[in-house]
Design a protein around this motif. Sequence first.
Motif, short mmCIF file in Angstrom:
data_model
loop_
_atom_site.label_atom_id
_atom_site.label_comp_id
_atom_site.label_asym_id
_atom_site.label_seq_id
_atom_site.Cartn_x
_atom_site.Cartn_y
_atom_site.Cartn_z
N GLN A 181 0.84 -1.20 0.00
CA GLN A 181 0.00 0.00 0.00
C GLN A 181 0.87 1.25 0.00
N SER A 182 1.89 1.26 0.85
CA SER A 182 2.81 2.40 0.87
C SER A 182 3.48 2.59 -0.48
N ALA A 183 3.96 1.48 -1.05
CA ALA A 183 4.66 1.56 -2.33
C ALA A 183 3.76 2.11 -3.43
N LEU A 184 2.50 1.65 -3.47
CA LEU A 184 1.57 2.10 -4.51
C LEU A 184 1.24 3.59 -4.34
N GLU A 185 1.10 4.04 -3.12
CA GLU A 185 0.80 5.45 -2.89
C GLU A 185 1.99 6.33 -3.26
N LEU A 186 3.19 5.87 -2.96
CA LEU A 186 4.39 6.63 -3.32
C LEU A 186 4.57 6.62 -4.84
N ALA A 187 4.24 5.53 -5.47
CA ALA A 187 4.31 5.46 -6.93
C ALA A 187 3.30 6.42 -7.56
N ALA A 188 2.10 6.50 -6.97
CA ALA A 188 1.07 7.39 -7.50
C ALA A 188 1.47 8.85 -7.40
N ASP A 189 2.38 9.17 -6.45
CA ASP A 189 2.87 10.54 -6.30
C ASP A 189 3.95 10.88 -7.31
N GLY A 190 4.30 9.91 -8.17
CA GLY A 190 5.27 10.19 -9.22
C GLY A 190 6.70 9.85 -8.89
N SER A 191 6.92 9.01 -7.89
CA SER A 191 8.29 8.65 -7.53
C SER A 191 8.92 7.76 -8.60
N ASP A 192 10.17 8.06 -8.94
CA ASP A 192 10.93 7.23 -9.88
C ASP A 192 11.64 6.10 -9.15
N VAL A 193 12.02 6.36 -7.91
CA VAL A 193 12.72 5.38 -7.09
C VAL A 193 12.04 5.33 -5.73
N ILE A 194 11.73 4.12 -5.27
CA ILE A 194 11.05 3.94 -3.99
C ILE A 194 11.92 3.04 -3.11
N ALA A 195 12.27 3.54 -1.94
CA ALA A 195 13.06 2.77 -0.98
C ALA A 195 12.20 2.50 0.25
N LEU A 196 12.23 1.27 0.73
CA LEU A 196 11.43 0.89 1.89
C LEU A 196 12.30 0.20 2.92
N GLN A 197 11.94 0.39 4.20
CA GLN A 197 12.66 -0.24 5.30
C GLN A 197 11.69 -1.01 6.19
N GLU A 198 12.24 -1.90 6.99
CA GLU A 198 11.51 -2.84 7.86
C GLU A 198 10.71 -3.84 7.04
#
Length: 328
Positions: free
Chosen positions: A132-149
């Motif tokens: 869910q976090s990844a999809l929302e960050l992608a929808a904001d136009g992010s080219d690179v998404i980094a996630l932790q935990e």
Amino acid sequence: MPDYSTQPRAAKRTPRSRSRPRKFLRFLVFLGALAASLLIAFHTRIPDRLGLGLLVDNAAPWFGLLIPVLLLAALVSRSKTSLVVLLVPILTWVAAFGPSIIPLSWTAPEAAAQTLVLASQNIKAGTGAAAQSALELAADGSDVIALQELDADSANKVTDSLGAAYPHHFVVGTVGVWSKYPLEGSRSLDLGLGWKRALRTQVVTRNGEVQLYVIHAASARPNDHIDRDVMLDELASTVETDPQKHVIALGDFNATSTDRSFARISSVLKEPNQDDGLFGFTWPRDPFGMMRLDHVLVRGLEVTSNTTVPAGISDHLAVRATVNLPES
């Protein structure tokens, strides 16, 4: 006829007795102003015994809240001198934190023809909401998404959810990165701990390569932050010797910018101000932020935007930055 001369008379308060509480208030104002100024200016000099150093470092910006309290006491004391004394902690706070809270939007360069948008979030283990976090960050136009935990299951769900829009990814331990651009030379970094909580990779854009570091620093508690300190120091050493000109480090550093253990990495890489100013606190998300534990640090790149955004159901806000890519 009653003899009033024998009746007890109410004691009158003399000017001297009325001035005693005011003198005490003035003393408190002087003492409070001195303490606040010293804590703000020299918090990193306080010995880190029983976790005191960590607590004071992270609370440093909040010491400014003492000033309104002291101002009220100064007004009650009716002392012009007390009001003048308050200029000391005010100017000390402004000198220490003023430059870092100026809105980036006031001085940011214009966006170039080619930009890179990066986002990062600690998704909070066990929530099951990494995708869910990844999809929302992608929808904001992010080219690179980094996630932790991350865990293995949540990392796979992120990859499946982002699909072909982010065909390049690299996951190691609790950290991962998903990119629209190719990733080369990806490798894990243990940063002196012997387990995997960081990675390094090159984001290959049409305008050249950007060296990217993603970190999930060890937790920091008053009497237990040695592992985090080691990771931050090792990261600083690694970046310092990195020959790449364009470098970005982002993630959950588990350290505020006022933490003495953050000083070295912030001397190697620069953290841009927030678009709208202030500190950009990222944790806790509710009811309001108190610390900025998540950062975007850069070298050799112009930052046109830097802000925090909500995503998923994590207790951390995500950080998002846009940088101008160098002309090819």
